[in-house]
Design a protein around this motif. Structure first.
Motif, PDB file in Angstrom:
ATOM      1  N   CYS A   1       0.844  -1.185   0.000  1.00  0.00           N
ATOM      2  CA  CYS A   1       0.000   0.000   0.000  1.00  0.00           C
ATOM      3  C   CYS A   1       0.888   1.247   0.000  1.00  0.00           C
ATOM      4  O   CYS A   1       2.012   1.215   0.520  1.00  0.00           O
ATOM      5  CB  CYS A   1      -0.892  -0.033   1.236  1.00  0.00           C
ATOM      6  N   ALA A   2       0.411   2.317  -0.571  1.00  0.00           N
ATOM      7  CA  ALA A   2       1.209   3.543  -0.689  1.00  0.00           C
ATOM      8  C   ALA A   2       1.510   4.185   0.668  1.00  0.00           C
ATOM      9  O   ALA A   2       2.446   4.976   0.783  1.00  0.00           O
ATOM     10  CB  ALA A   2       0.494   4.531  -1.589  1.00  0.00           C
ATOM     11  N   ASP A   3       0.721   3.887   1.697  1.00  0.00           N
ATOM     12  CA  ASP A   3       1.046   4.408   3.035  1.00  0.00           C
ATOM     13  C   ASP A   3       0.688   3.365   4.084  1.00  0.00           C
ATOM     14  O   ASP A   3       0.112   2.323   3.756  1.00  0.00           O
ATOM     15  CB  ASP A   3       0.327   5.746   3.297  1.00  0.00           C
ATOM     16  N   ASP A   4       1.073   3.642   5.341  1.00  0.00           N
ATOM     17  CA  ASP A   4       0.781   2.628   6.366  1.00  0.00           C
ATOM     18  C   ASP A   4      -0.360   3.050   7.294  1.00  0.00           C
ATOM     19  O   ASP A   4      -0.480   2.568   8.416  1.00  0.00           O
ATOM     20  CB  ASP A   4       2.047   2.255   7.146  1.00  0.00           C
ATOM     21  N   LYS A   5      -1.210   3.954   6.783  1.00  0.00           N
ATOM     22  CA  LYS A   5      -2.402   4.335   7.559  1.00  0.00           C
ATOM     23  C   LYS A   5      -3.429   3.196   7.485  1.00  0.00           C
ATOM     24  O   LYS A   5      -3.389   2.397   6.552  1.00  0.00           O
ATOM     25  CB  LYS A   5      -3.028   5.607   6.950  1.00  0.00           C
ATOM     26  N   PRO A   6      -4.377   3.160   8.467  1.00  0.00           N
ATOM     27  CA  PRO A   6      -5.406   2.112   8.368  1.00  0.00           C
ATOM     28  C   PRO A   6      -6.210   2.263   7.073  1.00  0.00           C
ATOM     29  O   PRO A   6      -6.375   3.381   6.581  1.00  0.00           O
ATOM     30  CB  PRO A   6      -6.295   2.365   9.596  1.00  0.00           C
ATOM     31  N   PHE A   7      -6.660   1.143   6.528  1.00  0.00           N
ATOM     32  CA  PHE A   7      -7.440   1.203   5.286  1.00  0.00           C
ATOM     33  C   PHE A   7      -8.756   1.939   5.513  1.00  0.00           C
ATOM     34  O   PHE A   7      -9.382   1.775   6.553  1.00  0.00           O
ATOM     35  CB  PHE A   7      -7.743  -0.204   4.763  1.00  0.00           C
ATOM     36  N   THR A   8      -9.158   2.736   4.517  1.00  0.00           N
ATOM     37  CA  THR A   8     -10.434   3.450   4.621  1.00  0.00           C
ATOM     38  C   THR A   8     -11.574   2.423   4.546  1.00  0.00           C
ATOM     39  O   THR A   8     -11.490   1.454   3.798  1.00  0.00           O
ATOM     40  CB  THR A   8     -10.575   4.472   3.477  1.00  0.00           C
ATOM     41  N   PRO A   9     -12.634   2.608   5.319  1.00  0.00           N
ATOM     42  CA  PRO A   9     -13.684   1.574   5.356  1.00  0.00           C
ATOM     43  C   PRO A   9     -14.518   1.518   4.079  1.00  0.00           C
ATOM     44  O   PRO A   9     -14.637   2.513   3.363  1.00  0.00           O
ATOM     45  CB  PRO A   9     -14.555   2.007   6.541  1.00  0.00           C
ATOM     46  N   THR A  10     -15.082   0.347   3.808  1.00  0.00           N
ATOM     47  CA  THR A  10     -15.942   0.215   2.635  1.00  0.00           C
ATOM     48  C   THR A  10     -17.409   0.412   3.046  1.00  0.00           C
ATOM     49  O   THR A  10     -18.091  -0.539   3.403  1.00  0.00           O
ATOM     50  CB  THR A  10     -15.758  -1.153   1.954  1.00  0.00           C
ATOM     51  N   TYR A  11     -17.821   1.674   3.057  1.00  0.00           N
ATOM     52  CA  TYR A  11     -19.221   2.055   3.275  1.00  0.00           C
ATOM     53  C   TYR A  11     -20.059   1.555   2.091  1.00  0.00           C
ATOM     54  O   TYR A  11     -19.511   0.981   1.144  1.00  0.00           O
ATOM     55  CB  TYR A  11     -19.298   3.596   3.391  1.00  0.00           C
ATOM     56  N   GLN A  12     -21.356   1.830   2.094  1.00  0.00           N
ATOM     57  CA  GLN A  12     -22.221   1.357   0.998  1.00  0.00           C
ATOM     58  C   GLN A  12     -22.847   2.515   0.221  1.00  0.00           C
ATOM     59  O   GLN A  12     -22.906   3.637   0.719  1.00  0.00           O
ATOM     60  CB  GLN A  12     -23.341   0.465   1.559  1.00  0.00           C
ATOM     61  N   VAL A  13     -23.297   2.222  -0.999  1.00  0.00           N
ATOM     62  CA  VAL A  13     -24.096   3.191  -1.766  1.00  0.00           C
ATOM     63  C   VAL A  13     -25.414   2.478  -2.108  1.00  0.00           C
ATOM     64  O   VAL A  13     -25.384   1.350  -2.623  1.00  0.00           O
ATOM     65  CB  VAL A  13     -23.376   3.634  -3.059  1.00  0.00           C
ATOM     66  N   SER A  14     -26.522   3.121  -1.794  1.00  0.00           N
ATOM     67  CA  SER A  14     -27.830   2.481  -1.991  1.00  0.00           C
ATOM     68  C   SER A  14     -28.090   2.133  -3.459  1.00  0.00           C
ATOM     69  O   SER A  14     -27.828   2.944  -4.349  1.00  0.00           O
ATOM     70  CB  SER A  14     -28.924   3.425  -1.491  1.00  0.00           C
ATOM     71  N   LYS A  15     -28.619   0.922  -3.670  1.00  0.00           N
ATOM     72  CA  LYS A  15     -28.977   0.511  -5.050  1.00  0.00           C
ATOM     73  C   LYS A  15     -30.487   0.587  -5.260  1.00  0.00           C
ATOM     74  O   LYS A  15     -30.986   0.239  -6.332  1.00  0.00           O
ATOM     75  CB  LYS A  15     -28.544  -0.937  -5.284  1.00  0.00           C
ATOM     76  N   GLU A  16     -31.200   1.032  -4.219  1.00  0.00           N
ATOM     77  CA  GLU A  16     -32.664   0.966  -4.263  1.00  0.00           C
ATOM     78  C   GLU A  16     -33.276   1.660  -5.489  1.00  0.00           C
ATOM     79  O   GLU A  16     -34.076   1.086  -6.206  1.00  0.00           O
ATOM     80  CB  GLU A  16     -33.230   1.619  -3.006  1.00  0.00           C
ATOM     81  N   ARG A  17     -32.868   2.919  -5.715  1.00  0.00           N
ATOM     82  CA  ARG A  17     -33.495   3.680  -6.812  1.00  0.00           C
ATOM     83  C   ARG A  17     -33.119   3.092  -8.176  1.00  0.00           C
ATOM     84  O   ARG A  17     -33.961   2.996  -9.054  1.00  0.00           O
ATOM     85  CB  ARG A  17     -33.102   5.160  -6.764  1.00  0.00           C
ATOM     86  N   THR A  18     -31.858   2.706  -8.348  1.00  0.00           N
ATOM     87  CA  THR A  18     -31.469   2.180  -9.677  1.00  0.00           C
ATOM     88  C   THR A  18     -32.158   0.840  -9.938  1.00  0.00           C
ATOM     89  O   THR A  18     -32.430   0.504 -11.084  1.00  0.00           O
ATOM     90  CB  THR A  18     -29.944   1.998  -9.828  1.00  0.00           C
ATOM     91  N   GLN A  19     -32.449   0.090  -8.854  1.00  0.00           N
ATOM     92  CA  GLN A  19     -33.160  -1.170  -9.083  1.00  0.00           C
ATOM     93  C   GLN A  19     -34.591  -0.919  -9.560  1.00  0.00           C
ATOM     94  O   GLN A  19     -35.117  -1.675 -10.361  1.00  0.00           O
ATOM     95  CB  GLN A  19     -33.087  -2.062  -7.843  1.00  0.00           C
ATOM     96  N   THR A  20     -35.191   0.201  -9.135  1.00  0.00           N
ATOM     97  CA  THR A  20     -36.535   0.527  -9.637  1.00  0.00           C
ATOM     98  C   THR A  20     -36.477   0.884 -11.132  1.00  0.00           C
ATOM     99  O   THR A  20     -37.472   0.780 -11.835  1.00  0.00           O
ATOM    100  CB  THR A  20     -37.194   1.712  -8.883  1.00  0.00           C
ATOM    101  N   LEU A  21     -35.315   1.305 -11.585  1.00  0.00           N
ATOM    102  CA  LEU A  21     -35.144   1.602 -13.025  1.00  0.00           C
ATOM    103  C   LEU A  21     -34.967   0.321 -13.841  1.00  0.00           C
ATOM    104  O   LEU A  21     -35.087   0.333 -15.057  1.00  0.00           O
ATOM    105  CB  LEU A  21     -33.857   2.407 -13.232  1.00  0.00           C
ATOM    106  N   GLY A  22     -34.604  -0.753 -13.158  1.00  0.00           N
ATOM    107  CA  GLY A  22     -34.346  -2.015 -13.857  1.00  0.00           C
ATOM    108  C   GLY A  22     -32.873  -2.245 -14.148  1.00  0.00           C
ATOM    109  O   GLY A  22     -32.523  -3.110 -14.946  1.00  0.00           O
ATOM    110  N   VAL A  23     -31.990  -1.469 -13.486  1.00  0.00           N
ATOM    111  CA  VAL A  23     -30.549  -1.659 -13.706  1.00  0.00           C
ATOM    112  C   VAL A  23     -30.112  -2.968 -13.043  1.00  0.00           C
ATOM    113  O   VAL A  23     -30.452  -3.232 -11.894  1.00  0.00           O
ATOM    114  CB  VAL A  23     -29.738  -0.496 -13.090  1.00  0.00           C
ATOM    115  N   LYS A  24     -29.393  -3.782 -13.799  1.00  0.00           N
ATOM    116  CA  LYS A  24     -28.788  -4.991 -13.216  1.00  0.00           C
ATOM    117  C   LYS A  24     -27.280  -4.779 -13.261  1.00  0.00           C
ATOM    118  O   LYS A  24     -26.737  -4.430 -14.300  1.00  0.00           O
ATOM    119  CB  LYS A  24     -29.181  -6.227 -14.023  1.00  0.00           C
ATOM    120  N   TYR A  25     -26.641  -4.958 -12.106  1.00  0.00           N
ATOM    121  CA  TYR A  25     -25.212  -4.655 -12.032  1.00  0.00           C
ATOM    122  C   TYR A  25     -24.353  -5.834 -12.486  1.00  0.00           C
ATOM    123  O   TYR A  25     -24.546  -6.962 -12.025  1.00  0.00           O
ATOM    124  CB  TYR A  25     -24.842  -4.253 -10.607  1.00  0.00           C
ATOM    125  N   THR A  26     -23.404  -5.550 -13.352  1.00  0.00           N
ATOM    126  CA  THR A  26     -22.422  -6.551 -13.785  1.00  0.00           C
ATOM    127  C   THR A  26     -21.515  -6.869 -12.597  1.00  0.00           C
ATOM    128  O   THR A  26     -21.034  -5.943 -11.938  1.00  0.00           O
ATOM    129  CB  THR A  26     -21.562  -5.961 -14.938  1.00  0.00           C
TER     130      THR A  26
END
Ligand code: NDP
Length: 317
Positions: free
Chosen positions: A273-298
């Motif tokens: 890793c480029a530095d020895d700081k703790p890794f940034t956490p993997t928060y989430q991004v809501s898929k709710e609205r795009t699923q109402t559009l019919g988007v299917k994620y690859t």
């Protein structure tokens, strides 16, 4: 049906043009320089291009430049905007073309009766940059807006350009009563149609091409084909409205490197890793609205595999 795509030669727009032609649309596409073969050849060779693709010269900064292009269209997809993460003159290189360009395109659209909807390629850059902490339990959604003052203070010029452009678009649409939708993708990867490299795919090339260290960064990733498809679904679905955040997966770069190793252990991948700081956490991004559009994620594995294959086929490494 006739539609317009601005910035048609770009990474996302090229896929959008391809899918629109596949669906039978006639596409009026803008490029800055129609004589530059690198920008147009891949578009002109798409299936259906001969019959239904028309190229126009247009510049974001030239007022009324888009008037003849949007004329007669039912839909406009505005994707053109400079994508740079570092800039010595952010006002001229990023903010003006993003902001003035969006208002120019919308200004041309209000003059035309036939236009039913304008779909604008905004970005997660206009969503998640407001100084709120991104802990592991955070879920970002469409109610979030980046804060221009925060972007300016932290010199996040690209984020500032996309935020100001989207804010101005919503204000203009409300004042003039036009129907707009924004698609807000995260970091877009996937196979290239154009012969040149764009900023977001360059990240993958750097990782597989001998970089010693990977950045201590978390990425919101999405496949270019899903992004292009979401634009079309947003145009075609009469009940679509507002903004759509488009992120298939949120991954720290260390996890991306691991996945690349699983795809091909022979790749020249970084192991530090480029530095020895703790890794940034993997928060989430809501898929709710795009699923109402019919988007299917690859799945991310598929996007990474196809990105690498495309970079290899085009001799980038
Ligand atoms: P590209 O760099 O591949 O494409 C950018 C396009 O914008 C090019 O076609 C370019 O036209 C056009 N453009 C830039 N400046 C001008 C100008 N002054 N006048 C006319 N056209 C201009 O980028 P992407 O495909 O990655 O990005 C497309 C859109 O998607 C942008 O709005 C970007 O902000 C957004 N986006 C991209 C993400 C990503 O990860 N790639 C993520 C989220 C949003 P030309 O080829 O003629 O120079």
């Amino acid at each position: 049906k006739v539609v317009c795509v601005t910035g048609a030669s770009g990474f996302i727009a090229s896929w959008l043009v391809k899918l629109l032609l596949q669906r039978g649309y006639t596409v009026k596409a803008t490029v800055r320089d129609p004589n530059d073969q690198k920008k147009t050849e891949h578009l002109l060779s798409l299936d259906g291009a001969k019959e239904r693709l028309h190229l126009f010269k247009a510049d974001l900064l030239a007022e009324a430049s888009f008037d003849p292009v949007v004329d007669g269209c039912e839909g406009v997809f505005h994707t053109a905007s400079p994508a740079l993460l570092s800039s010595t003159n952010p006002q001229a290189e990023l903010i003006e073309p993003a902001l003035k360009g969006t208002l120019n395109v919308l200004g041309s659209c209000v003059k035309v009766q036939s236009i039913k909807r304008v779909v604008i390629t905004s970005s997660m850059a206009a969503v998640g940059f407001n100084g709120k902490p991104l802990a592991a339990d955070v879920i970002i959604d469409e109610s979030w807006f980046s804060d221009p003052a925060f972007c300016e203070k932290t010199k996040l010029w690209y984020m500032l350009s996309k935020t100001l452009a989207e804010e101005a678009a919503w204000k203009f649409a409300k004042e003039k009563g036009i129907d707009i939708i924004t698609i807000n993708p995260g970091w877009v990867i996937g196979p290239l149609l154009q012969p040149t490299l764009n900023l977001s795919v360059e990240l993958v090339l750097k990782l597989v091409n001998g970089t010693e260290k990977f950045p201590n960064k978390t990425y919101r990733l999405v496949d270019v084909r899903d992004v292009a498809n979401a634009h079309i679904l947003a145009f075609e679905n009469p009940s679509a409205t507002g903004r759509y955040c488009l992120v298939g997966s949120v991954k720290h770069c260390s996890e991306i490197v691991k996945m690349l190793y699983e795809i091909s252990p022979a790749l020249n991948l970084p192991d530090k890793c480029a530095d020895d700081k703790p890794f940034t956490p993997t928060y989430q991004v809501s898929k709710e609205r795009t699923q109402t559009l019919g988007v299917k994620y690859t799945p991310l594995e598929v996007s990474l595999k196809d990105t690498i294959e495309s970079l290899k086929n085009k001799n980038f490494f």
